[in-house]
Design a protein around this motif. Sequence first.
Motif, PDB file in Angstrom:
ATOM      1  N   ALA A   1      -5.166  62.680  84.099  1.00  0.00           N
ATOM      2  CA  ALA A   1      -5.029  62.167  82.740  1.00  0.00           C
ATOM      3  C   ALA A   1      -4.454  63.227  81.809  1.00  0.00           C
ATOM      4  O   ALA A   1      -3.630  62.922  80.935  1.00  0.00           O
ATOM      5  CB  ALA A   1      -6.376  61.683  82.219  1.00  0.00           C
ATOM      6  N   VAL A   2      -4.870  64.476  81.983  1.00  0.00           N
ATOM      7  CA  VAL A   2      -4.329  65.556  81.156  1.00  0.00           C
ATOM      8  C   VAL A   2      -2.818  65.634  81.326  1.00  0.00           C
ATOM      9  O   VAL A   2      -2.064  65.754  80.349  1.00  0.00           O
ATOM     10  CB  VAL A   2      -4.991  66.903  81.509  1.00  0.00           C
ATOM     11  N   ASP A   3      -2.368  65.532  82.568  1.00  0.00           N
ATOM     12  CA  ASP A   3      -0.923  65.565  82.827  1.00  0.00           C
ATOM     13  C   ASP A   3      -0.223  64.406  82.132  1.00  0.00           C
ATOM     14  O   ASP A   3       0.859  64.580  81.547  1.00  0.00           O
ATOM     15  CB  ASP A   3      -0.667  65.509  84.337  1.00  0.00           C
ATOM     16  N   ARG A   4      -0.828  63.238  82.151  1.00  0.00           N
ATOM     17  CA  ARG A   4      -0.217  62.070  81.518  1.00  0.00           C
ATOM     18  C   ARG A   4      -0.239  62.176  79.990  1.00  0.00           C
ATOM     19  O   ARG A   4       0.656  61.673  79.320  1.00  0.00           O
ATOM     20  CB  ARG A   4      -0.930  60.795  81.969  1.00  0.00           C
ATOM     21  N   LEU A   5      -1.263  62.807  79.450  1.00  0.00           N
ATOM     22  CA  LEU A   5      -1.317  62.983  78.005  1.00  0.00           C
ATOM     23  C   LEU A   5      -0.220  63.932  77.510  1.00  0.00           C
ATOM     24  O   LEU A   5       0.248  63.815  76.376  1.00  0.00           O
ATOM     25  CB  LEU A   5      -2.683  63.518  77.576  1.00  0.00           C
ATOM     26  N   LEU A   6       0.177  64.846  78.357  1.00  0.00           N
ATOM     27  CA  LEU A   6       1.147  65.857  77.939  1.00  0.00           C
ATOM     28  C   LEU A   6       2.572  65.548  78.392  1.00  0.00           C
ATOM     29  O   LEU A   6       3.533  66.117  77.860  1.00  0.00           O
ATOM     30  CB  LEU A   6       0.721  67.224  78.488  1.00  0.00           C
ATOM     31  N   ARG A   7       2.728  64.679  79.360  1.00  0.00           N
ATOM     32  CA  ARG A   7       4.051  64.308  79.862  1.00  0.00           C
ATOM     33  C   ARG A   7       4.155  62.796  79.996  1.00  0.00           C
ATOM     34  O   ARG A   7       3.158  62.137  80.293  1.00  0.00           O
ATOM     35  CB  ARG A   7       4.306  64.968  81.238  1.00  0.00           C
ATOM     36  N   PRO A   8       5.361  62.236  79.809  1.00  0.00           N
ATOM     37  CA  PRO A   8       6.625  62.918  79.580  1.00  0.00           C
ATOM     38  C   PRO A   8       6.807  63.363  78.125  1.00  0.00           C
ATOM     39  O   PRO A   8       6.229  62.781  77.200  1.00  0.00           O
ATOM     40  CB  PRO A   8       7.656  61.844  79.926  1.00  0.00           C
ATOM     41  N   ARG A   9       7.610  64.389  77.967  1.00  0.00           N
ATOM     42  CA  ARG A   9       8.074  64.760  76.637  1.00  0.00           C
ATOM     43  C   ARG A   9       9.296  63.904  76.315  1.00  0.00           C
ATOM     44  O   ARG A   9      10.222  63.822  77.121  1.00  0.00           O
ATOM     45  CB  ARG A   9       8.437  66.236  76.588  1.00  0.00           C
ATOM     46  N   VAL A  10       9.244  63.273  75.142  1.00  0.00           N
ATOM     47  CA  VAL A  10      10.300  62.333  74.762  1.00  0.00           C
ATOM     48  C   VAL A  10      10.950  62.820  73.462  1.00  0.00           C
ATOM     49  O   VAL A  10      10.265  63.010  72.452  1.00  0.00           O
ATOM     50  CB  VAL A  10       9.734  60.914  74.553  1.00  0.00           C
TER      51      VAL A  10
END
Length: 719
Positions: free
Chosen positions: A119-128
């Motif tokens: 979830a941490v990875d999903r909260l921070l990525r993707p950068r748009v």
Amino acid sequence: MPTLAPLTTHSRLLDAMSHVLGDQVDPRAADDLRRIPLTDPVALSAALTALLPGPFSLTGPLDRRLLLAERASGRGWWTAADLSGHPHASRSWPAWTAGRITVGNTSEWLSTAHVTREAVDRLLRPRVLLTALYHPEWFPLPRFPLAISDLARAARSTLLGQVRLMDMQLGVTIENILTAVDTWQPDIVGISATFGQHDLMTSLLEELLSLPAPPLVLAGGSLTARNEQLLLDRHPQLLVARGAGEPTLADIMSYVHEDLDLSQVRGLGYVGAARGGGLAIGRDHRRTAAVTNRAQSDFLPELDLLDATFEHKGVAQLEASRGCTNSCSFCPRGHKGSWAGSSADALGWILKEMGRVFDRHPGVSRTLYLVDEEVIGAGPDAVPRVLDLATTLHAAGFQWESSCRVNQVVDPEHDRTWHVERARMWRQLVAHGLRRMLFGVESGVASVLVRFNKETTATQNALAIRTLSALGVPTRFIYITFDPLMDLGELRATHAFQARTDLLLRPLPHLSVEDIVDGVHDDRFVARHSTGQPLHTAISYLLVSMECLLGAAYTRRVQAAGLARAVRPSMGRVDAEFADWRIGRCSHHAQLWVDRHFALDYTLKSLEKILDETERHLVRTTRVIVKGAAFALLTDMLDLLARMPSRSLPSRDVEHLDRALRTALDHQHARLTDAMANTINTLLTQLPADASALLHREHRRWEQAQDWQLINAADPCGT
């Protein structure tokens, strides 16, 4: 016991930070945070980075901003704070959060939560990174960029990743965008492009897609929709949003996390490719189904760039509906769709938030520009809906402008009772803040209206103009003067309609709506109340020529007539010859006139939008001088055409007409220059200092221009 004041958003943010830290926030840091509006989540995130002990995400749309931050104690325990103050249970949590984000107390806005590593990875990525293109030399004053702001809201609603916006209207350059890509390393770059921006888009695409590890690039907007196949042929790595981009971007963010395949992304045009960048053989163009306007329940914007827009003397824009109730032959409908509107209730919170931004810029006119193609819409609830909308805008302290069709005023298919109801509606709209309404009249010639598939008549247009003016409705009209299929008789009739002085009536507030509905049919009533002003003084831009847009029914008629020529990607159109070569030469020279005066006229029109009362009317009066010169040129053109035979002639005869037309342009430009000199100098003394400086600069640029040249400028949607 005294009642406690409700918590502000910033108070909730500070309480959430104390929950994360296990201690109070340093008072100086708290003061710094209070100075950053919630409409600027990027600045807030930058400030929070120095204050919070671990990873965090400030995500969610403006009305439901969500802070998820790892607590000082760590071990997978986080703080979950809904800064709106609503309980977590009331949020529509995206499907991906199930089993990955577990909120301890969903009945409160502030709670401990367990957040998995995935979830941490999903909260921070993707950068748009969302970008809007712009030519400041053609459009000196900006409009709030709805396209990328709507996309930002859709992206943040997924709770995935982080979103930033860059708008070339606000001083950003292509080089700045490329620098941001290099330093921030976004996973997705969105590009919004409209007519006249093909050069900027191709330049940016070449740079982005040639990077060693290019981001996913998603392009959208009116121009992109017209040039989809051309763009995909040239850039097979590109992804094209074919309709409203919100669901497309949201799905692309899921695609990055392998929750979806490209074939499952809504509203997408692409070249079939395997994940990881391999390209399909033979340019395998693919399309997925777009989401209809009626299925789009939320198309409101984030407000990241509204402050900056005001700082650059721009105007605020919003949408209350999408699509149109008609299919004009010159308008490709594929990416716009059928009409669908939101309720006034859905706008309450965004109007409050926009009002707070206006409060920070007290010199800006509190006017909202609803960019709807058709603000009133269709169906039995059309009138109560638009009246509710006007009441809501007025109660929030706003004046407003928008667009709609003539058949919202006069429609021969309806009886007198209907027309009285509509007349009463228009008076109520003016009483509730309507500052101006744009109508696409397009023509006053019956055969041209049929060719344009306007589903209106010349008589209907005339009656509508009379009715609106008598009711005191401030109006702007769009009128297409030249089109490739027209004949000389139609051009003469166009000139005559624009010259009519029996259409614009004085406001008649002392008369009942019944008297006005009946009176506009009576020549004696009209003669008694006419302003004596010709219609062309109320036309937004004169001497406009039909553009044969790619995919439009009108364009197909031009192609069938053998008049179509080269495709012009910069404008998403097809060049065309004219059935009558004489009208074609007039159209060409009319465009030279429009382009030479476009930046100055656009500046005046933009100042009209950001000023109030006396100053606004002074600017409008100045614009009427420009309109008068354009109409005088059209009169000169008709005089010249009367001397030229219609049959095809040797090139020397074309050159003869061109020389005569150029002489007419020079003559009318000299007269306009003299007329504007004193008018502008007087106007400069009446305007606020910043508006005066801007107008002075643009007037000097206009005076110093030495030649006639085409710039292919266009004003999308008549804004």
